[in-house]
Design an enzyme around this catalytic site. Structure first.
Site, PDB file in Angstrom:
ATOM      1  N   GLY A  45     -27.926 -20.566  35.315  1.00 18.93           N
ATOM      2  CA  GLY A  45     -28.651 -19.332  34.992  1.00 18.93           C
ATOM      3  C   GLY A  45     -29.249 -19.373  33.603  1.00 18.93           C
ATOM      4  N   ALA A  46     -29.812 -20.515  33.226  1.00 16.13           N
ATOM      5  CA  ALA A  46     -30.249 -20.734  31.842  1.00 16.13           C
ATOM      6  C   ALA A  46     -31.627 -20.171  31.525  1.00 16.13           C
ATOM      7  CB  ALA A  46     -30.241 -22.230  31.534  1.00 16.13           C
ATOM      8  N   ASN A  47     -32.330 -19.663  32.515  1.00 15.66           N
ATOM      9  CA  ASN A  47     -33.719 -19.256  32.283  1.00 15.66           C
ATOM     10  C   ASN A  47     -33.868 -17.828  31.779  1.00 15.66           C
ATOM     11  OD1 ASN A  47     -33.016 -18.805  35.280  1.00 15.66           O
ATOM     12  ND2 ASN A  47     -34.769 -17.431  34.967  1.00 15.66           N
ATOM     13  N   THR A  48     -32.795 -17.041  31.785  1.00 18.26           N
ATOM     14  CA  THR A  48     -32.937 -15.637  31.410  1.00 18.26           C
ATOM     15  C   THR A  48     -31.659 -15.123  30.771  1.00 18.26           C
ATOM     16  OG1 THR A  48     -33.584 -13.443  32.246  1.00 18.26           O
ATOM     17  CG2 THR A  48     -32.115 -14.734  33.621  1.00 18.26           C
ATOM     18  N   GLY A  49     -31.778 -14.012  30.038  1.00 16.75           N
ATOM     19  CA  GLY A  49     -30.622 -13.308  29.505  1.00 16.75           C
ATOM     20  C   GLY A  49     -29.703 -14.163  28.647  1.00 16.75           C
ATOM     21  N   GLY A  51     -27.944 -16.791  29.437  1.00 16.10           N
ATOM     22  CA  GLY A  51     -28.147 -18.220  29.626  1.00 16.10           C
ATOM     23  C   GLY A  51     -29.293 -18.747  28.784  1.00 16.10           C
ATOM     24  N   SER A 173     -15.824 -10.904  32.446  1.00 21.06           N
ATOM     25  CA  SER A 173     -16.191  -9.602  31.887  1.00 21.06           C
ATOM     26  C   SER A 173     -14.932  -8.773  31.740  1.00 21.06           C
ATOM     27  CB  SER A 173     -17.184  -8.879  32.807  1.00 21.06           C
ATOM     28  OG  SER A 173     -17.299  -7.502  32.456  1.00 21.06           O
ATOM     29  N   TYR A 202     -18.875  -6.369  41.977  1.00 23.18           N
ATOM     30  CA  TYR A 202     -19.099  -7.085  40.718  1.00 23.18           C
ATOM     31  C   TYR A 202     -17.784  -7.235  39.954  1.00 23.18           C
ATOM     32  CZ  TYR A 202     -20.427  -8.010  35.906  1.00 23.18           C
ATOM     33  OH  TYR A 202     -20.518  -8.555  34.648  1.00 23.18           O
TER      34      TYR A 202
END
Length: 321
Positions: A45-49, A51, A173, A202
């Site tokens: 998940g490195a493309n956003t937020g 990450g 979390s 979640y």
């Protein structure tokens, strides 16, 4: 008198600004900026937020980062964005869809063939949605992506992780403290009660993440688990909040919300600096919060930890030693 009325809002504004800055100091910043040259990190998940910010920070310190992303075009876009800021390090995009076992297997095989000597696997990718959705293998999406996809990925890479003594970082979390594992409905969608205040699927997936890190550590892996905090990212994009939600939650956001860059500090700390001790580690129910080892307030049960590992092995169809 007019000056008095001007000074009041200025004073209030300055006070609020100072309090906010103190909160940011409390959240913590990684102060170690030493070079990570020749070190290789795999970030899901490195493309956003979080990450994206994790990748950015590691690359600035000259690391090589493999961006494991569902959309290879978005991964390349993230690389281009980071390249506007720095020419340091190296970034390699690779396709990984954690909602598909076939994709996870293909990614793991390619990674071991092309980049077998990585130093750290960062299990960061995750989602939070409101609706009933499923993975390719028909698992409820939170459980399937946030937990089971990473469980399969890590198991497939376990041989090279052991050979390299690679670090494993698991993004959980504090919401795991509000969760429970329903083994009778593991991986299934359960319709929540009306007006349930939090997302049970979640939360439960984050508890699964916590248990995953706990068992990894107890099995001898260099595992680290963390809570990034409530962060301003596109993570909850599926919720599409109304204008009045922003008003209602603005005091909470002002006190708790942190930027994606600041939330990523906990991930970076776990990937580079964190040291588990005999007393404080995932096996004894500690996680990193605000860059510090913090005892979980959840009712952590060793038997649930072991059972989740066993059930997860059955669901992915392979043993994980």
């Amino acid at each position: 008198m007019s000056l008095f009325y001007i000074l009041i809002p200025v004073g209030v504004g300055a006070t609020l600004y100072l309090i906010r800055k103190l909160r940011e100091h409390h959240f913590g910043w990684v102060r170690n900026h030493s070079s990570l040259k020749d070190r290789v990190y795999v970030v899901t998940g490195a493309n956003t937020g979080l990450g994206f910010e994790t990748t950015r920070s590691l690359v600035i310190r000259h690391a090589t980062v493999i961006l494991a992303c569902r959309d290879i075009n978005k991964a390349q876009k993230a690389i281009n964005e980071i390249r506007k800021e720095t020419e340091n390090g190296q970034m390699i995009p690779m396709e990984l869809d954690l909602a598909s076992f076939d994709s996870v297997r293909a990614f793991a095989a390619k990674l071991k063939m092309e980049h077998p000597h990585f130093d750290c696997l960062i299990n960061n990718a995750g989602l939070a949605i409101k609706t009933e959705q499923y993975t390719k293998e028909n698992f409820e999406l939170h459980f399937g992506v946030n937990h089971l996809g990473h469980f399969l990925l890590t198991s497939l890479l376990s041989d090279v992780i052991k050979q390299n003594n690679s670090r494993i970082v698991v993004v959980s979390s504090k919401m795991h403290e509000k969760a429970f594992l329903d083994f009778e409905n593991l991986g299934k969608w359960v319709t929540p009660p009306n007006r349930e205040r939090t997302n049970r699927h979640y939360n439960n997936s984050k508890l699964a993440n916590f248990y995953f890190a706990k068992e990894l550590y107890r099995k001898g892996y260099d595992a680290h688990v963390l809570c990034p905090g409530l962060c301003h990212t596109d993570f909850f994009r599926d919720y599409n909040p109304k204008w009045y939600h922003y008003i209602l939650f603005s005091p909470i956001a002002w006190w708790y919300l942190r930027s994606a860059r600041q939330g990523a500090q906990n991930i970076i700390h776990c990937a580079t600096d964190d040291v588990n001790t005999d007393e404080k580690n995932p096996g004894t129910n500690y996680l990193i919060v605000n860059l510090k080892q913090t005892k979980s307030k959840a009712r952590i049960r060793d038997e649930d930890s072991l059972k989740l590992w066993s059930e997860s092995e059955k669901l992915i169809g392979r043993k994980f030693d």
